[in-house]
Scaffold this motif. Structure first.
Motif, PDB file in Angstrom:
ATOM      1  N   PRO A 202       0.755  33.447 -20.863  1.00  0.00           N
ATOM      2  CA  PRO A 202      -0.876  33.645 -21.662  1.00  0.00           C
ATOM      3  C   PRO A 202      -1.785  32.743 -21.600  1.00  0.00           C
ATOM      4  O   PRO A 202      -2.636  32.741 -22.309  1.00  0.00           O
ATOM      5  N   VAL A 203      -1.518  31.630 -20.631  1.00  0.00           N
ATOM      6  CA  VAL A 203      -2.376  30.576 -20.611  1.00  0.00           C
ATOM      7  C   VAL A 203      -3.844  30.898 -20.067  1.00  0.00           C
ATOM      8  O   VAL A 203      -3.909  31.712 -19.123  1.00  0.00           O
ATOM      9  N   PRO A 204      -5.064  30.715 -20.696  1.00  0.00           N
ATOM     10  CA  PRO A 204      -6.345  31.213 -20.241  1.00  0.00           C
ATOM     11  C   PRO A 204      -6.458  30.950 -18.858  1.00  0.00           C
ATOM     12  O   PRO A 204      -5.953  29.890 -18.246  1.00  0.00           O
ATOM     13  N   TRP A 205      -7.032  31.678 -18.224  1.00  0.00           N
ATOM     14  CA  TRP A 205      -7.489  31.728 -17.007  1.00  0.00           C
ATOM     15  C   TRP A 205      -8.446  30.435 -16.659  1.00  0.00           C
ATOM     16  O   TRP A 205      -9.509  30.262 -17.466  1.00  0.00           O
ATOM     17  N   ASP A 206      -8.076  29.439 -15.593  1.00  0.00           N
ATOM     18  CA  ASP A 206      -8.967  28.113 -15.544  1.00  0.00           C
ATOM     19  C   ASP A 206      -8.689  27.777 -14.282  1.00  0.00           C
ATOM     20  O   ASP A 206      -7.754  27.993 -13.519  1.00  0.00           O
ATOM     21  N   ILE A 207      -9.711  27.057 -13.647  1.00  0.00           N
ATOM     22  CA  ILE A 207      -9.870  26.227 -12.731  1.00  0.00           C
ATOM     23  C   ILE A 207     -10.082  24.832 -12.774  1.00  0.00           C
ATOM     24  O   ILE A 207     -11.125  24.799 -13.212  1.00  0.00           O
ATOM     25  N   ARG A 208      -9.500  23.996 -12.430  1.00  0.00           N
ATOM     26  CA  ARG A 208      -9.897  22.521 -12.461  1.00  0.00           C
ATOM     27  C   ARG A 208      -9.430  21.563 -11.451  1.00  0.00           C
ATOM     28  O   ARG A 208      -8.301  21.719 -10.891  1.00  0.00           O
ATOM     29  N   TYR A 209      -9.971  20.544 -11.120  1.00  0.00           N
ATOM     30  CA  TYR A 209      -9.551  19.694 -10.134  1.00  0.00           C
ATOM     31  C   TYR A 209     -10.191  18.150 -10.561  1.00  0.00           C
ATOM     32  O   TYR A 209     -11.174  17.983 -11.174  1.00  0.00           O
ATOM     33  N   ARG A 210      -9.488  17.146 -10.008  1.00  0.00           N
ATOM     34  CA  ARG A 210      -9.786  15.780 -10.255  1.00  0.00           C
ATOM     35  C   ARG A 210      -9.523  15.018  -8.988  1.00  0.00           C
ATOM     36  O   ARG A 210      -8.452  15.126  -8.314  1.00  0.00           O
ATOM     37  N   TRP A 211     -10.337  14.079  -8.750  1.00  0.00           N
ATOM     38  CA  TRP A 211      -9.962  13.161  -7.605  1.00  0.00           C
ATOM     39  C   TRP A 211     -10.425  11.819  -8.087  1.00  0.00           C
ATOM     40  O   TRP A 211     -11.039  11.656  -8.958  1.00  0.00           O
ATOM     41  N   ALA A 212      -9.424  10.871  -7.593  1.00  0.00           N
ATOM     42  CA  ALA A 212      -9.602   9.366  -8.237  1.00  0.00           C
ATOM     43  C   ALA A 212      -9.109   8.420  -7.361  1.00  0.00           C
ATOM     44  O   ALA A 212      -8.474   8.684  -6.154  1.00  0.00           O
ATOM     45  N   VAL A 213      -9.555   7.257  -7.438  1.00  0.00           N
ATOM     46  CA  VAL A 213      -9.227   5.932  -6.867  1.00  0.00           C
ATOM     47  C   VAL A 213      -8.356   5.075  -7.926  1.00  0.00           C
ATOM     48  O   VAL A 213      -9.084   4.638  -8.725  1.00  0.00           O
ATOM     49  N   ASP A 214      -7.272   4.910  -7.908  1.00  0.00           N
ATOM     50  CA  ASP A 214      -6.408   4.096  -8.717  1.00  0.00           C
ATOM     51  C   ASP A 214      -5.798   3.070  -8.252  1.00  0.00           C
ATOM     52  O   ASP A 214      -5.190   2.213  -8.915  1.00  0.00           O
ATOM     53  N   LYS A 215      -6.015   2.629  -6.846  1.00  0.00           N
ATOM     54  CA  LYS A 215      -5.574   1.646  -5.995  1.00  0.00           C
ATOM     55  C   LYS A 215      -6.592   0.928  -5.252  1.00  0.00           C
ATOM     56  O   LYS A 215      -7.026   1.479  -4.302  1.00  0.00           O
ATOM     57  N   TYR A 216      -7.263  -0.299  -5.618  1.00  0.00           N
ATOM     58  CA  TYR A 216      -8.231  -0.747  -5.365  1.00  0.00           C
ATOM     59  C   TYR A 216      -7.784  -1.586  -3.902  1.00  0.00           C
ATOM     60  O   TYR A 216      -6.881  -2.399  -3.945  1.00  0.00           O
ATOM     61  N   SER A 217      -8.550  -1.583  -2.790  1.00  0.00           N
ATOM     62  CA  SER A 217      -8.304  -2.339  -1.737  1.00  0.00           C
ATOM     63  C   SER A 217      -8.493  -3.886  -1.943  1.00  0.00           C
ATOM     64  O   SER A 217      -9.611  -3.966  -2.407  1.00  0.00           O
ATOM     65  N   LYS A 218      -7.557  -4.575  -1.440  1.00  0.00           N
ATOM     66  CA  LYS A 218      -7.773  -6.080  -1.384  1.00  0.00           C
ATOM     67  C   LYS A 218      -8.411  -6.720  -0.191  1.00  0.00           C
ATOM     68  O   LYS A 218      -8.361  -7.958  -0.022  1.00  0.00           O
ATOM     69  N   THR A 219      -8.564  -5.860   0.723  1.00  0.00           N
ATOM     70  CA  THR A 219      -9.257  -6.142   2.045  1.00  0.00           C
ATOM     71  C   THR A 219     -10.644  -5.709   2.003  1.00  0.00           C
ATOM     72  O   THR A 219     -10.692  -4.304   2.001  1.00  0.00           O
ATOM     73  N   ARG A 220     -11.484  -6.156   2.786  1.00  0.00           N
ATOM     74  CA  ARG A 220     -12.686  -5.783   2.986  1.00  0.00           C
ATOM     75  C   ARG A 220     -13.412  -6.375   4.324  1.00  0.00           C
ATOM     76  O   ARG A 220     -13.073  -7.356   4.840  1.00  0.00           O
ATOM     77  N   LEU A 221     -13.624  -5.544   5.370  1.00  0.00           N
ATOM     78  CA  LEU A 221     -14.069  -5.761   6.633  1.00  0.00           C
ATOM     79  C   LEU A 221     -15.440  -5.970   6.679  1.00  0.00           C
ATOM     80  O   LEU A 221     -16.502  -5.138   6.009  1.00  0.00           O
ATOM     81  N   ARG A 222     -15.897  -6.714   7.604  1.00  0.00           N
ATOM     82  CA  ARG A 222     -17.323  -7.211   7.666  1.00  0.00           C
ATOM     83  C   ARG A 222     -17.816  -7.301   9.200  1.00  0.00           C
ATOM     84  O   ARG A 222     -17.227  -8.170  10.155  1.00  0.00           O
ATOM     85  N   ARG A 223     -18.982  -6.493   9.541  1.00  0.00           N
ATOM     86  CA  ARG A 223     -19.354  -6.753  10.774  1.00  0.00           C
ATOM     87  C   ARG A 223     -20.448  -7.900  10.780  1.00  0.00           C
ATOM     88  O   ARG A 223     -21.307  -8.145   9.949  1.00  0.00           O
ATOM     89  N   ASP A 224     -20.312  -8.711  11.632  1.00  0.00           N
ATOM     90  CA  ASP A 224     -20.987 -10.166  11.698  1.00  0.00           C
ATOM     91  C   ASP A 224     -21.447 -10.252  13.261  1.00  0.00           C
ATOM     92  O   ASP A 224     -20.701 -10.029  14.112  1.00  0.00           O
ATOM     93  N   VAL A 225     -22.493 -11.348  13.431  1.00  0.00           N
ATOM     94  CA  VAL A 225     -22.958 -11.771  14.468  1.00  0.00           C
ATOM     95  C   VAL A 225     -22.313 -13.130  14.850  1.00  0.00           C
ATOM     96  O   VAL A 225     -22.554 -14.026  14.081  1.00  0.00           O
ATOM     97  N   ILE A 226     -21.347 -13.222  15.680  1.00  0.00           N
ATOM     98  CA  ILE A 226     -20.511 -14.087  16.031  1.00  0.00           C
ATOM     99  C   ILE A 226     -21.317 -15.261  16.812  1.00  0.00           C
ATOM    100  O   ILE A 226     -21.480 -16.674  16.435  1.00  0.00           O
ATOM    101  N   TYR A 227     -22.018 -14.894  17.730  1.00  0.00           N
ATOM    102  CA  TYR A 227     -22.722 -15.851  18.713  1.00  0.00           C
ATOM    103  C   TYR A 227     -24.451 -15.242  18.672  1.00  0.00           C
ATOM    104  O   TYR A 227     -24.530 -14.194  19.462  1.00  0.00           O
ATOM    105  N   SER A 228     -25.285 -15.910  18.159  1.00  0.00           N
ATOM    106  CA  SER A 228     -26.498 -15.307  17.924  1.00  0.00           C
ATOM    107  C   SER A 228     -27.393 -16.089  18.959  1.00  0.00           C
ATOM    108  O   SER A 228     -26.964 -17.271  19.707  1.00  0.00           O
ATOM    109  N   PHE A 229     -28.618 -15.847  19.064  1.00  0.00           N
ATOM    110  CA  PHE A 229     -29.625 -16.629  19.828  1.00  0.00           C
ATOM    111  C   PHE A 229     -30.050 -18.017  19.549  1.00  0.00           C
ATOM    112  O   PHE A 229     -29.944 -18.816  20.268  1.00  0.00           O
ATOM    113  N   GLU A 230     -29.777 -18.369  18.191  1.00  0.00           N
ATOM    114  CA  GLU A 230     -29.877 -19.415  17.668  1.00  0.00           C
ATOM    115  C   GLU A 230     -28.754 -20.488  18.175  1.00  0.00           C
ATOM    116  O   GLU A 230     -29.045 -21.533  18.428  1.00  0.00           O
ATOM    117  N   ASP A 231     -27.523 -19.854  18.026  1.00  0.00           N
ATOM    118  CA  ASP A 231     -26.456 -20.536  18.446  1.00  0.00           C
ATOM    119  C   ASP A 231     -26.384 -20.791  19.947  1.00  0.00           C
ATOM    120  O   ASP A 231     -26.073 -22.029  20.533  1.00  0.00           O
TER     121      ASP A 231
END
Length: 272
Positions: A202-231
């Motif tokens: 007899p549990v009442p009719w119900d619909i529920r959901y949950r999303w989560a981030v519980d493990k944070y990444s220790k790595t971040r990628l970065r797009r950069d200009v390695i060799y610019s016009f000034e270089d």
């Protein structure tokens, strides 16, 4: 998939069917979590009907071929994700999209949709393909402009080519060239845990959901200009100074004497 409801999206306000064409504000705030939070999550409860839900980056929209999660009657689903983040250096703005091979959110592909993301680009590709094959565009695509919106006959035509429109592949398996570049800044989510449970009467009719981030990444990628016009200028100047004993200014002076100075000299001699 048609029209859906999105929480905390940044670009979705520019993609609703009834919205007016407007300029994108790349500085609009985005939802965020940090390492000080023990858990970053969202939860929906007491839903009136079964649902399918996607989890995606705020500057992106769901794609029909992405993995989705279903929640049925008397059911609870809990999904957790890991992620990696890609950021970009401000100097990247100086380069054209073809040079850096990526696009920012405020660099749309054409003038029909004011924002850019990889999935939005594929949506535009599907629209162009629908116009080519059926001479109309689906009714749930924003900003139709002068394009004809599909009626019943047009929708029947789209259904005949649905596999090609969804996969963006020809009948022989060859990919359709959409010229879609990756985003310069993005976050990719990866499923970590997917659990569900159901209740019996007899549990009442119900619909529920949950999303989560519980493990944070220790790595971040970065797009950069390695060799610019000034270089390049510094490198040329250093090489010329080392081997020839001159600087970049010396080359500018040589160019001046061979062009502008030579022109005035010849012109004055001709007048004399």
């Amino acid at each position: 998939m048609g029209i859906c409801y999105t929480f905390s999206g940044t670009i979705t306000n520019y993609l609703t069917p009834n919205s007016k064409l407007q300029n994108i504000n790349s500085n609009s705030p985005t939802p965020s979590c940090n390492f000080l939070n023990s858990l970053c999550y969202a939860r929906a409860e007491y839903l009136p009907r079964s649902v399918l839900y996607y989890v995606h980056y705020p500057k992106e929209v769901p794609n029909i071929v992405d993995k989705y999660y279903s929640v049925q009657e008397n059911m609870e689903r809990d999904t957790t994700f890991t992620f990696w983040e890609m950021t970009s250096a401000p100097e990247l703005r100086r380069l054209s999209p073809s040079q850096r091979r990526c696009r920012f959110m405020d660099e749309p592909m054409d003038n029909t949709i004011p924002v850019y993301s990889y999935n939005v680009c594929r949506m535009i590709c599907r629209r162009n393909l629908a116009l080519k094959m059926c001479k109309c565009t689906p009714h749930f695509y924003p900003y139709p402009g002068t394009m004809k919106v599909c009626n019943i006959e047009g929708l029947h035509c789209l259904s005949m080519h649905s596999n090609m429109l969804i996969t963006l592949e020809k009948n022989d398996g060859t990919p359709i060239d959409c010229n879609c570049q990756m985003q310069c800044e993005e976050v990719k989510l990866f499923l970590d845990r997917n659990s569900k449970r159901t209740w019996a009467y007899p549990v009442p009719w119900d619909i529920r959901y949950r999303w989560a981030v519980d493990k944070y990444s220790k790595t971040r990628l970065r797009r950069d200009v390695i060799y610019s016009f000034e270089d390049l200028l510094v490198s040329l100047g250093g090489t010329a100074s080392f081997f020839l004993g001159c600087s970049v200014l010396s080359f500018i002076e040589i160019g001046y004497y061979l062009t502008l100075r030579l022109y005035w000299f010849v012109n004055r001699k001709h007048n004399d």
